[in-house]
Design an enzyme around this catalytic site. Sequence first.
Site, PDB file in Angstrom:
ATOM      1  N   LYS A  11       0.823  -1.221   0.000  1.00  0.00           N
ATOM      2  CA  LYS A  11       0.000   0.000   0.000  1.00  0.00           C
ATOM      3  C   LYS A  11       0.858   1.272   0.000  1.00  0.00           C
ATOM      4  CE  LYS A  11      -3.955  -2.230   2.286  1.00  0.00           C
ATOM      5  NZ  LYS A  11      -4.937  -2.141   3.412  1.00  0.00           N
ATOM      6  N   TYR A  51     -12.428  -2.012  -3.745  1.00  0.00           N
ATOM      7  CA  TYR A  51     -12.988  -2.068  -2.392  1.00  0.00           C
ATOM      8  C   TYR A  51     -14.513  -1.947  -2.383  1.00  0.00           C
ATOM      9  CZ  TYR A  51      -8.409  -2.061  -0.122  1.00  0.00           C
ATOM     10  OH  TYR A  51      -7.159  -2.410   0.329  1.00  0.00           O
ATOM     11  N   ASN A 114      -1.982   0.302   6.735  1.00  0.00           N
ATOM     12  CA  ASN A 114      -1.449  -0.934   7.314  1.00  0.00           C
ATOM     13  C   ASN A 114      -0.594  -1.744   6.324  1.00  0.00           C
ATOM     14  OD1 ASN A 114      -3.533  -1.852   5.749  1.00  0.00           O
ATOM     15  ND2 ASN A 114      -4.656  -2.871   7.389  1.00  0.00           N
ATOM     16  N   HIS A 117      -2.238  -5.503   1.640  1.00  0.00           N
ATOM     17  CA  HIS A 117      -3.524  -6.193   1.481  1.00  0.00           C
ATOM     18  C   HIS A 117      -3.234  -7.629   1.066  1.00  0.00           C
ATOM     19  CE1 HIS A 117      -7.451  -7.421  -0.176  1.00  0.00           C
ATOM     20  NE2 HIS A 117      -6.752  -7.920  -1.177  1.00  0.00           N
ATOM     21  N   GLU A 128      -9.756 -11.077  -7.529  1.00  0.00           N
ATOM     22  CA  GLU A 128      -8.869  -9.913  -7.401  1.00  0.00           C
ATOM     23  C   GLU A 128      -7.715  -9.982  -8.410  1.00  0.00           C
ATOM     24  OE1 GLU A 128      -9.888  -9.211  -2.656  1.00  0.00           O
ATOM     25  OE2 GLU A 128      -7.867  -9.859  -3.218  1.00  0.00           O
TER      26      GLU A 128
END
Length: 140
Positions: A11, A51, A114, A117, A128
């Site tokens: 990320k 998302y 964080n 993913h 995905e």
Amino acid sequence: MAIERTFSIIKPDATRRNLTGAINAKIEGAGLRIVGQKRVKWAKADAEAFYAVHKERPFFNDLVAFMISGPVVVQVLEGENAVARYREVMGATNPANAAAGTIRKEFAESIEANSVHGSDSPENAKIEIAQVFKPDEIVG
Ligand code: RTP
Ligand code: MG
């Protein structure tokens, strides 16, 4: 045990701090092989589509803004039990709850920023991966 694939994102908080290599070392150290990888800058529509399952959650708009705040590295990881294995390597969503040695314990800044993913099921991994990679971009 069957060889499985999972989808990973490094990320923007992690790419900003130049942590791609450190995170890849954790991934490879856990026996997962990086069989697809590209660094991209997502448009708002990309993050919203990825998302979409979280559309009604209170954190959705912030999450989309975060995911387009810088480059991401999208990956396909391959190995035995790759989906569950990578979830272990990542650690809990909230770094405060993540186990020692996990990516999120060592690198995450917050529950949102964080660092990584990982798909939460083999079915979602397939969806995905297909959203982000062309078949010839994955070399097993
Ligand atoms: P991921 O999907 O990114 O692997 O993470 P996860 O399963 O552990 O977490 P999930 O519940 O699917 O949430 C997706 C991402 O949304 C952000 N988030 N923010 N502000 C908040 O309370 C909150 N909760 C989740 C995180 O970036 C999380 O990874
Ligand atoms: Mg999730």
